[in-house]
Design a protein around this motif. Structure first.
Motif, PDB file in Angstrom:
ATOM      1  N   LEU A  98      -0.685  -3.531  -9.036  1.00 54.54           N
ATOM      2  CA  LEU A  98       0.095  -3.870  -7.671  1.00 54.54           C
ATOM      3  C   LEU A  98       0.685  -5.104  -7.468  1.00 54.54           C
ATOM      4  N   LEU A  99      -0.106  -5.977  -7.844  1.00 53.80           N
ATOM      5  CA  LEU A  99       0.083  -7.424  -7.568  1.00 53.80           C
ATOM      6  C   LEU A  99       1.385  -8.066  -8.477  1.00 53.80           C
ATOM      7  N   PRO A 100       1.784  -7.699  -9.616  1.00 48.27           N
ATOM      8  CA  PRO A 100       2.727  -8.105 -10.190  1.00 48.27           C
ATOM      9  C   PRO A 100       4.326  -7.580  -9.489  1.00 48.27           C
ATOM     10  N   ARG A 101       4.004  -6.282  -8.878  1.00 49.27           N
ATOM     11  CA  ARG A 101       5.153  -5.823  -8.271  1.00 49.27           C
ATOM     12  C   ARG A 101       5.329  -6.613  -6.862  1.00 49.27           C
ATOM     13  N   ILE A 102       4.262  -6.944  -6.298  1.00 47.13           N
ATOM     14  CA  ILE A 102       4.130  -7.839  -4.976  1.00 47.13           C
ATOM     15  C   ILE A 102       4.781  -8.937  -5.124  1.00 47.13           C
ATOM     16  N   ALA A 103       4.754  -9.704  -6.389  1.00 48.12           N
ATOM     17  CA  ALA A 103       4.789 -11.074  -6.634  1.00 48.12           C
ATOM     18  C   ALA A 103       6.336 -10.993  -7.141  1.00 48.12           C
ATOM     19  N   GLU A 104       7.023 -10.066  -7.571  1.00 44.91           N
ATOM     20  CA  GLU A 104       8.458  -9.996  -7.867  1.00 44.91           C
ATOM     21  C   GLU A 104       9.222  -9.442  -6.826  1.00 44.91           C
ATOM     22  N   GLY A 105       8.770  -8.979  -5.483  1.00 45.78           N
ATOM     23  CA  GLY A 105       9.278  -8.640  -4.480  1.00 45.78           C
ATOM     24  C   GLY A 105       9.967  -7.204  -4.300  1.00 45.78           C
ATOM     25  N   THR A 106       9.492  -6.356  -5.480  1.00 46.84           N
ATOM     26  CA  THR A 106       9.880  -4.838  -5.740  1.00 46.84           C
ATOM     27  C   THR A 106       8.999  -3.986  -4.603  1.00 46.84           C
ATOM     28  N   LEU A 107       7.927  -4.245  -4.395  1.00 47.66           N
ATOM     29  CA  LEU A 107       7.080  -3.702  -3.558  1.00 47.66           C
ATOM     30  C   LEU A 107       6.482  -4.564  -2.325  1.00 47.66           C
ATOM     31  N   THR A 108       6.495  -3.911  -1.104  1.00 45.18           N
ATOM     32  CA  THR A 108       6.109  -4.422  -0.035  1.00 45.18           C
ATOM     33  C   THR A 108       5.120  -3.665   0.622  1.00 45.18           C
ATOM     34  N   ALA A 109       3.879  -4.436   1.079  1.00 45.50           N
ATOM     35  CA  ALA A 109       2.860  -3.506   1.800  1.00 45.50           C
ATOM     36  C   ALA A 109       2.391  -4.271   2.890  1.00 45.50           C
ATOM     37  N   THR A 110       1.483  -3.258   3.683  1.00 46.53           N
ATOM     38  CA  THR A 110       1.070  -3.877   4.950  1.00 46.53           C
ATOM     39  C   THR A 110      -0.279  -3.429   5.246  1.00 46.53           C
ATOM     40  N   LEU A 111      -0.804  -3.922   6.374  1.00 48.76           N
ATOM     41  CA  LEU A 111      -2.506  -3.431   6.672  1.00 48.76           C
ATOM     42  C   LEU A 111      -2.114  -2.615   7.858  1.00 48.76           C
ATOM     43  N   ALA A 112      -2.803  -1.432   7.818  1.00 44.92           N
ATOM     44  CA  ALA A 112      -2.878  -0.341   9.000  1.00 44.92           C
ATOM     45  C   ALA A 112      -4.423  -0.321   9.560  1.00 44.92           C
ATOM     46  N   VAL A 113      -4.528  -0.809  10.607  1.00 48.88           N
ATOM     47  CA  VAL A 113      -5.954  -0.399  11.383  1.00 48.88           C
ATOM     48  C   VAL A 113      -5.652   0.463  12.571  1.00 48.88           C
ATOM     49  N   PRO A 114      -6.523   1.405  12.820  1.00 45.77           N
ATOM     50  CA  PRO A 114      -6.733   2.161  14.062  1.00 45.77           C
ATOM     51  C   PRO A 114      -6.751   1.432  15.286  1.00 45.77           C
ATOM     52  N   GLY A 115      -6.005   1.976  16.203  1.00 45.84           N
ATOM     53  CA  GLY A 115      -6.363   1.308  17.513  1.00 45.84           C
ATOM     54  C   GLY A 115      -5.230   0.034  18.038  1.00 45.84           C
ATOM     55  N   GLY A 116      -4.484  -0.228  16.895  1.00 45.30           N
ATOM     56  CA  GLY A 116      -3.678  -1.493  17.015  1.00 45.30           C
ATOM     57  C   GLY A 116      -4.453  -2.705  17.143  1.00 45.30           C
ATOM     58  N   SER A 117      -5.644  -2.879  16.740  1.00 42.75           N
ATOM     59  CA  SER A 117      -6.300  -4.099  16.989  1.00 42.75           C
ATOM     60  C   SER A 117      -6.494  -4.796  15.855  1.00 42.75           C
TER      61      SER A 117
END
Length: 410
Positions: free
Chosen positions: A111-130
């Protein structure tokens, strides 16, 4: 402590500012937020390809630049100045550090090489919007109810049946998730979701992080109407969605990793908020030099000068706090509180000093007001950031073993 920046750090800031000045003006920002992604994909790939922005703080072995949080904070200060809508915060500040801290060697290499080159974006999802509570910014994330409960609420995870197609390498059939998360930053467009979910049932409930692909079956994503269009938010619905466990289920301290990420993210967010405040102040100073009343520029009036001087002092104080927090992430929550408060005050004054035009939708002043308000809703509020930091420092009582504060009798 040497507070001077290196030549490389100054070059990162200068190059990024020049690029954003040319390609991320108010008109370009308004056009970008109305795209399906909520940002300009072409500009994002250019920032990744030419400047290596998403890989600044990723280790060189994974294709990153191997820089520190300071370089990332300087970059985010410039994106904050332009109010740039981009996946940088969700991908490089929230998701990548968690993958680095918790992921298996195979997951990091995937995952990290794809994030570093900008071809993969990611995010953190937590319940409750907190988000603030989950990152340990406004509450102890081990004791707070941000993740729901083991019996009901939150997002539940259970091992998929053998052959269920839930993933690979996680005990046969992978995992399945059920539940939903609101106010997920860039959740509608991210290629990878890091989802906080409960497993173990009610008696042995514990929170773990799971990897959910954007193409996973059972995943539904809805972009929400948000106060700040430059911060796209989404609702994530998981209906028996296929997932993979991030890392190994070996007693890893997930809440501790979230809190560590939160402290570093707070420092970067503080720098971004300072950039937004500085951008609003610069536009206001330029305006009062041109706007005339009674035959003279309003910037020449003493009352206006005093207000601008007060704002300048606030911005510089917040900038100092943000730079210190980039060096010492433990100071991140307090620096974030000061920066968010400064951004709110400066944006409000910018509207006032622009007069009637500052209240119109066509003017960029309202964009800074919305950014300041939305950031405090997502990562604050300011008084809770300070209250939790004071509690951890024991200013108002003794800190018990579980991290809570016990009042001191007077």
């Amino acid at each position: 402590m040497d507070a001077a920046f290196t030549a490389e750090q100054d070059e990162i800031r200068r190059t990024l500012r020049d690029l954003l000045t040319k390609h991320a003006g108010p008109g370009e920002v308004r056009a970008a937020v109305r795209t399906a992604e909520g940002h300009d994909p072409a500009l994002w790939h250019r920032l990744a390809r030419e400047l290596g922005l998403p890989g600044l703080a990723i280790a060189e072995e994974y294709g990153g630049a191997g820089c520190t949080a300071t370089e990332l904070a300087l970059a985010c200060e410039e994106t904050g100045r332009a109010l740039l809508p981009s996946p940088l915060l969700a991908t490089a500040v929230l998701a990548a550090p968690l993958i680095t801290a918790l992921g298996t060697p195979e997951q990091r290499a995937e995952l990290l090489p794809r994030i570093a080159e900008g071809t993969l974006t990611a995010t953190l999802a937590v319940p409750g919007g907190s988000m603030a509570a989950a990152l340990g910014l406004t509450a102890d994330n081990r004791a707070a109810a941000w993740a729901g409960g083991g019996r009901a609420g939150g997002i539940q995870a259970h091992p998929a049946r053998e052959g269920g197609g839930g993933g690979d390498g996680d005990g046969g059939g992978g995992w399945r998730l059920y539940g939903e998360a609101d106010r997920v930053l860039d959740g509608h467009s991210a290629g990878l979701l890091l989802v906080a979910a409960h497993t173990g049932g009610y008696p042995r409930s514990r929170t773990l992080l799971f990897l959910v692909s954007a193409e996973a079956e059972g995943l539904a994503r809805t972009r929400l109407t948000s106060m700040d269009e430059t911060r796209p938010l989404a609702r994530i619905e998981l209906r028996d969605a296929a997932a993979r466990l991030l890392g190994a289920d070996d007693g890893t301290d997930v809440c501790g990793a979230l809190a560590d990420t939160g402290s570093r993210a707070a420092a970067v967010l503080a720098a971004e908020a300072v950039g937004a405040a500085a951008g609003a102040l610069e536009r206001t100073v330029a305006y009062v030099k041109e706007r005339e009343q009674f035959g003279r520029a309003i910037g020449s009036f003493q009352a206006v000068k005093h207000r601008l001087a007060d704002l300048y002092v606030r911005v510089e104080a917040a900038r100092s706090a943000a730079y210190y927090a980039a060096w010492d992430p433990a100071a991140g929550p307090l620096a974030l509180a000061q920066a968010l408060e400064t951004a709110r005050i400066v944006a409000g004054e910018a509207v006032q000093l622009h007069g009637g035009i500052g209240f119109t939708w066509e003017h960029e002043a309202h964009l800074y007001v919305k950014r300041a308000a939305a950031d405090e809703l997502l990562f604050g509020p300011v008084h809770r950031l300070r209250d939790h930091a004071a509690g951890r420092a024991g200013l108002f009582g003794a800190v018990t073993a579980d991290g809570s504060v016990r009042g001191v009798a007077v």
